[in-house]
Design a protein around this motif. Structure first.
Motif, short mmCIF file in Angstrom:
data_model
loop_
_atom_site.label_atom_id
_atom_site.label_comp_id
_atom_site.label_asym_id
_atom_site.label_seq_id
_atom_site.Cartn_x
_atom_site.Cartn_y
_atom_site.Cartn_z
N ALA A 177 15.25 6.32 4.39
CA ALA A 177 14.09 6.41 3.51
C ALA A 177 14.30 5.69 2.17
CB ALA A 177 13.74 7.87 3.25
N ALA A 178 15.50 5.76 1.62
CA ALA A 178 15.77 5.16 0.31
C ALA A 178 15.62 3.64 0.34
CB ALA A 178 17.18 5.53 -0.15
N ASN A 179 15.74 3.04 1.52
CA ASN A 179 15.66 1.58 1.61
C ASN A 179 14.25 1.04 1.40
OD1 ASN A 179 18.43 1.48 2.23
ND2 ASN A 179 18.00 1.86 4.39
N ALA A 180 13.24 1.92 1.49
CA ALA A 180 11.86 1.49 1.29
C ALA A 180 11.43 1.56 -0.17
CB ALA A 180 10.92 2.35 2.14
N LYS A 181 12.24 2.18 -0.99
CA LYS A 181 11.87 2.36 -2.40
C LYS A 181 11.77 1.02 -3.12
CE LYS A 181 13.04 5.05 -6.54
NZ LYS A 181 11.67 5.63 -6.59
N GLY A 182 10.66 0.82 -3.80
CA GLY A 182 10.47 -0.39 -4.61
C GLY A 182 9.99 -1.60 -3.84
N VAL A 183 9.83 -1.50 -2.53
CA VAL A 183 9.38 -2.65 -1.73
C VAL A 183 7.85 -2.68 -1.73
CG1 VAL A 183 9.40 -3.78 0.50
CG2 VAL A 183 11.42 -2.51 -0.28
N THR A 184 7.28 -3.68 -2.35
CA THR A 184 5.82 -3.79 -2.44
C THR A 184 5.28 -5.08 -1.84
OG1 THR A 184 6.00 -4.75 -4.66
CG2 THR A 184 5.74 -2.35 -4.53
N ALA A 185 6.17 -6.06 -1.60
CA ALA A 185 5.77 -7.33 -0.98
C ALA A 185 6.38 -7.40 0.41
CB ALA A 185 6.23 -8.51 -1.82
N VAL A 186 5.55 -7.64 1.42
CA VAL A 186 6.02 -7.62 2.80
C VAL A 186 5.38 -8.74 3.61
CG1 VAL A 186 6.41 -5.12 2.78
CG2 VAL A 186 4.19 -6.03 3.52
N THR A 187 6.00 -9.02 4.74
CA THR A 187 5.41 -9.87 5.77
C THR A 187 5.63 -9.18 7.11
OG1 THR A 187 5.29 -12.13 6.65
CG2 THR A 187 7.47 -11.25 6.22
N ILE A 188 4.82 -9.50 8.08
CA ILE A 188 4.93 -8.85 9.39
C ILE A 188 5.66 -9.78 10.34
CG2 ILE A 188 3.68 -7.83 11.32
CD1 ILE A 188 1.42 -7.19 9.36
N GLY A 189 6.81 -9.34 10.81
CA GLY A 189 7.62 -10.15 11.71
C GLY A 189 7.36 -9.86 13.17
N ALA A 190 6.88 -8.65 13.45
CA ALA A 190 6.61 -8.27 14.83
C ALA A 190 5.58 -7.16 14.84
CB ALA A 190 7.88 -7.82 15.54
N ASP A 208 -6.39 -4.29 12.04
CA ASP A 208 -6.56 -3.00 11.37
C ASP A 208 -5.33 -2.66 10.55
OD1 ASP A 208 -7.96 -0.21 11.24
OD2 ASP A 208 -5.92 0.23 11.92
N PHE A 209 -4.13 -2.92 11.10
CA PHE A 209 -2.90 -2.61 10.38
C PHE A 209 -2.78 -3.43 9.10
CE2 PHE A 209 1.61 -3.30 9.45
CZ PHE A 209 2.08 -1.99 9.43
N VAL A 210 -3.07 -4.74 9.18
CA VAL A 210 -3.01 -5.59 8.00
C VAL A 210 -4.00 -5.12 6.94
CG1 VAL A 210 -3.38 -7.93 7.11
CG2 VAL A 210 -2.19 -7.59 9.29
N ASN A 211 -5.19 -4.74 7.37
CA ASN A 211 -6.19 -4.25 6.42
C ASN A 211 -5.73 -2.96 5.74
OD1 ASN A 211 -7.92 -6.38 7.01
ND2 ASN A 211 -9.11 -5.22 8.51
N GLN A 212 -5.15 -2.06 6.52
CA GLN A 212 -4.63 -0.82 5.94
C GLN A 212 -3.47 -1.09 4.99
OE1 GLN A 212 -4.06 2.78 8.18
NE2 GLN A 212 -5.27 2.04 9.92
N LEU A 213 -2.62 -2.04 5.36
CA LEU A 213 -1.47 -2.39 4.53
C LEU A 213 -1.93 -2.93 3.19
CD1 LEU A 213 1.66 -2.50 4.78
CD2 LEU A 213 1.41 -4.83 5.65
N THR A 214 -2.91 -3.81 3.22
CA THR A 214 -3.46 -4.40 1.99
C THR A 214 -4.15 -3.33 1.14
OG1 THR A 214 -3.77 -6.51 3.13
CG2 THR A 214 -4.98 -6.18 1.07
N ALA A 215 -4.94 -2.50 1.80
CA ALA A 215 -5.65 -1.43 1.08
C ALA A 215 -4.68 -0.45 0.45
CB ALA A 215 -6.59 -0.69 2.03
N GLY A 216 -3.47 -0.35 1.02
CA GLY A 216 -2.46 0.55 0.49
C GLY A 216 -1.70 -0.01 -0.70
N GLY A 217 -2.07 -1.22 -1.13
CA GLY A 217 -1.45 -1.79 -2.33
C GLY A 217 -0.27 -2.70 -2.07
N TYR A 218 -0.03 -3.07 -0.82
CA TYR A 218 1.06 -3.98 -0.51
C TYR A 218 0.60 -5.43 -0.62
CZ TYR A 218 4.08 -0.22 1.14
OH TYR A 218 4.87 0.91 1.21
N GLU A 219 1.47 -6.28 -1.11
CA GLU A 219 1.23 -7.72 -1.13
C GLU A 219 1.72 -8.27 0.21
OE1 GLU A 219 3.09 -11.67 -3.31
OE2 GLU A 219 3.20 -9.73 -4.34
N VAL A 220 0.79 -8.74 1.03
CA VAL A 220 1.12 -9.19 2.38
C VAL A 220 1.26 -10.71 2.41
CG1 VAL A 220 0.48 -9.16 4.81
CG2 VAL A 220 -0.14 -7.22 3.33
#
Length: 330
Positions: free
Chosen positions: A33-46, A97-109
């Motif tokens: 769980a601690a590894n997700a802390k502070g991660v706000t920019a992501v890309t989808i690899g799979a 749908d996942f990308v839309n939810q990810l963006t709506a959740g405040g992540y930079e995709v």
């Protein structure tokens, strides 16, 4: 059998703080769980969606008269009527749908092209599309699943833990998964961007698998669900470390998606009944009971249009649950 999570149940769970849900009621398991802390920019690899087409479920056979009177001890279920086009449509809808939810959740995709065009993935080869895998289910049960990737992603990649294969055919997939994991981790470190890996396994039957055996035997009902234990989200952080959120209770939707029928032939039923009665008689006479039980074949016929809608809805609910937990870790 694990409890099924409905849309209302998921909404209620997401509304609670993570610590407020009792451990035995947790719909997910979180590691790293601690590894997700502070991660706000992501890309989808799979983003892989698998569809179970066949499952063979077993319970311990009942001997003697119990075998004659007891329930099903082996159930073979097959899904028919689902075309590759239907599976691709479900996968594409679930991904969007996942990308839309990810963006709506405040992540930079970040665009997937940045990832797949990077040197870190230059030698990483895609799995076959679609990808057929013999999967190991609970307590000796087994099944066959076909995995699809979204049209928006150029390759179908899996990392270790994304599937539970059975047989020698899985060895090559496992080797490729290890290479893909290293490549995605290298990209995350070099680009400073988190990489998300999703795998959902859509089940067409709601079964009491071994371990939930009762005198009535295996009960097979039609439903669509994102399977527990075989569905998960992995976030590879810029540090290269992973946070993994695994579905631990099936996320199901009910509706007119599938028609179920008993496909066991009359001859098979008669032979099994005769064998079990003979075993019961032998037990009564002191010669020892033969252990047979009942084998039943079930056919599940998908309803075009309804099936895609139901499967996409189950995936959307799973995404809502997983992303709700990921956001809480951020």
């Amino acid at each position: 059998m694990k409890a099924l999570l409905s849309a209302a149940a998921i909404a209620a769970l997401l509304a609670q703080p993570v610590a407020a849900v009792a451990k035995d009621q947790e719909p997910v398991k979180i590691s790293g769980a601690a590894n997700a802390k502070g991660v706000t920019a992501v890309t989808i690899g799979a983003f892989n969606v698998g569809f179970i087409f066949e499952s063979i479920d077993r319970t311990a056979a009942s001997g003697g008269l119990m075998g004659a009177l007891g329930g099903t001890t082996k159930a073979k279920s097959e899904l028919v009527g689902v075309t590759p086009e239907m599976m691709q449509a479900v996968t594409d809808a679930a991904y969007t749908d996942f990308v839309n939810q990810l963006t709506a959740g405040g992540y930079e995709v970040h665009p997937a092209g940045h990832l797949f065009g990077h040197a870190a993935l230059a030698k990483t080869r895609s799995q076959e599309v679609p990808l057929d895998i013999n999967i190991a289910l609970e307590k000796g049960s087994k099944g066959k699943a076909t995995y699809f990737k979204p049209s928006a992603l150029p390759s179908l990649l899996m990392i270790p833990g994304d599937f539970m294969g059975s047989g020698m055919s899985s060895m090559g997939i496992n080797m490729s998964a290890g290479q893909a994991s290293m490549a995605l981790s290298s990209y995350a470190r070099e680009a400073g961007v988190g990489v998300i890996d999703i795998v959902y396994l859509i089940d067409f039957s709601q079964q009491k698998r071994p371990g939930a055996f009762s005198f009535g035997g295996l009960q097979v009902n039609s439903a669509l669900s994102v399977s527990a234990d075989y569905s998960r989200m992995t976030l590879i952080a810029p540090s290269g470390k992973q946070a993994v959120i695994t579905v631990k209770a099936p996320v199901a939707v009910e509706g007119e998606f599938i028609e179920k029928s008993d496909a066991t032939s009359g001859t098979d039923k008669a032979l099994q009944s005769g064998a079990n009665v003979a075993g019961g008689v032998a037990a009564v006479m002191g010669f020892g009971g033969l252990r047979f039980g009942k084998t039943r074949k079930f056919a599940f016929t998908a309803k075009p249009g309804n099936y895609e809608e139901g499967a996409a809805k189950a995936a959307s609910l799973a995404s809502e649950m997983l992303l709700g937990r990921l956001s809480a870790l951020r």
